[in-house]
Design an enzyme around this catalytic site. Sequence first.
Site, mmCIF file in Angstrom:
data_model
loop_
_atom_site.group_PDB
_atom_site.id
_atom_site.type_symbol
_atom_site.label_atom_id
_atom_site.label_comp_id
_atom_site.label_asym_id
_atom_site.label_seq_id
_atom_site.Cartn_x
_atom_site.Cartn_y
_atom_site.Cartn_z
ATOM 1 N N SER A 130 0.828 -1.215 0.000
ATOM 2 C CA SER A 130 0.000 0.000 0.000
ATOM 3 C C SER A 130 0.859 1.261 0.000
ATOM 4 C CB SER A 130 -0.897 0.029 1.241
ATOM 5 O OG SER A 130 -1.683 -1.124 1.308
HETATM 6 N N1 SAH Z 1 -0.609 -5.235 3.980
HETATM 7 C C1 SAH Z 1 0.205 -5.490 2.810
HETATM 8 C C2 SAH Z 1 -0.506 -5.170 1.503
HETATM 9 C C3 SAH Z 1 -1.451 -6.205 1.182
HETATM 10 S S1 SAH Z 1 -1.906 -6.395 -0.506
HETATM 11 C C4 SAH Z 1 1.523 -4.766 2.866
HETATM 12 O O1 SAH Z 1 1.759 -3.996 3.826
HETATM 13 O O2 SAH Z 1 2.337 -4.978 1.985
HETATM 14 C C5 SAH Z 1 -3.212 -7.527 -0.215
HETATM 15 C C6 SAH Z 1 -2.761 -8.922 0.144
HETATM 16 O O3 SAH Z 1 -3.914 -9.660 0.491
HETATM 17 C C7 SAH Z 1 -2.099 -9.673 -1.015
HETATM 18 O O4 SAH Z 1 -0.827 -10.082 -0.612
HETATM 19 C C8 SAH Z 1 -3.031 -10.864 -1.237
HETATM 20 O O5 SAH Z 1 -2.348 -12.046 -1.609
HETATM 21 C C9 SAH Z 1 -3.691 -11.011 0.117
HETATM 22 N N2 SAH Z 1 -4.974 -11.704 0.136
HETATM 23 C C10 SAH Z 1 -5.961 -11.695 -0.798
HETATM 24 N N3 SAH Z 1 -6.990 -12.450 -0.383
HETATM 25 C C11 SAH Z 1 -6.652 -12.952 0.827
HETATM 26 C C12 SAH Z 1 -7.295 -13.819 1.760
HETATM 27 N N4 SAH Z 1 -8.524 -14.325 1.534
HETATM 28 N N5 SAH Z 1 -6.649 -14.130 2.911
HETATM 29 C C13 SAH Z 1 -5.409 -13.636 3.180
HETATM 30 N N6 SAH Z 1 -4.752 -12.825 2.320
HETATM 31 C C14 SAH Z 1 -5.365 -12.484 1.166
#
Ligand code: SAH
Length: 208
Positions: free
Chosen positions: A61
């Site tokens: 993000s």
């Molecule tokens: N918080 C992260 C950004 C996350 S991007 C950071 O600081 O970098 C969103 C993430 O959610 C991705 O890595 C994706 O793989 C994950 N994601 C998507 N669906 C999900 C689910 N059902 N359970 C856990 N993670 C999930």
Amino acid sequence: MDLIEEREGLIKRLIEERYLKTERVIQAFREIPREGFILQNDAPFAYSDYPLDIGHGQTISAPHMVAIMTELLKPKAGDRVLEIGGGSGYQAAILSRLVGSIYSLELDRELALFAKCNLEKVGIKNVHVIVGDGSKGYPPCAPYDKIIVTCATPEIFQSWKDQVAEGGMIIAPVGGFYRQELILLKKTKGSFTEEDHGGVIFVPLRQG
Ligand code: SAH
């Protein structure tokens, strides 16, 4: 300009723009090197205020979004936090300086490994990265004082409502593919109050 100066510059702007407000949160931004949570080629952009690709179609993000969510959660020293969407591990790393422990669920096995390595390199020990589908929460370590969802979700799942502690909060981008509302739920006496903190764009939650 070196990365440390760039980091200070970004923090200064985030304070001026009122994204960063509290001293503890500002200090966490100073202590966590964002360059440690992105792909090597992107190092020059570590302190640009936008999301960056981390592979597997996912993004870290933008710093202002991490600031907004972290400030809204009002992190406290002993808090137990559940994160849905570990990604690069950066959001969890920022929180690691502010709360007791974090359970970070990541659906993608390789990204979970990426997050684990990044957190290890920075010497963070109170973030537990777990491979799994966060839409079900993570019952073994519930209840959580705070739940932070960092992928776009169609709804606040009942599992999260069940697993958040009395007096706790859930923050999540709720909506469709192209736009979501940043929703903050507070649990008091078993019921929830809701605040809408405006339009945001996150990568979608996928159900595993
Ligand atoms: N918080 C992260 C950004 C996350 S991007 C950071 O600081 O970098 C969103 C993430 O959610 C991705 O890595 C994706 O793989 C994950 N994601 C998507 N669906 C999900 C689910 N059902 N359970 C856990 N993670 C999930």
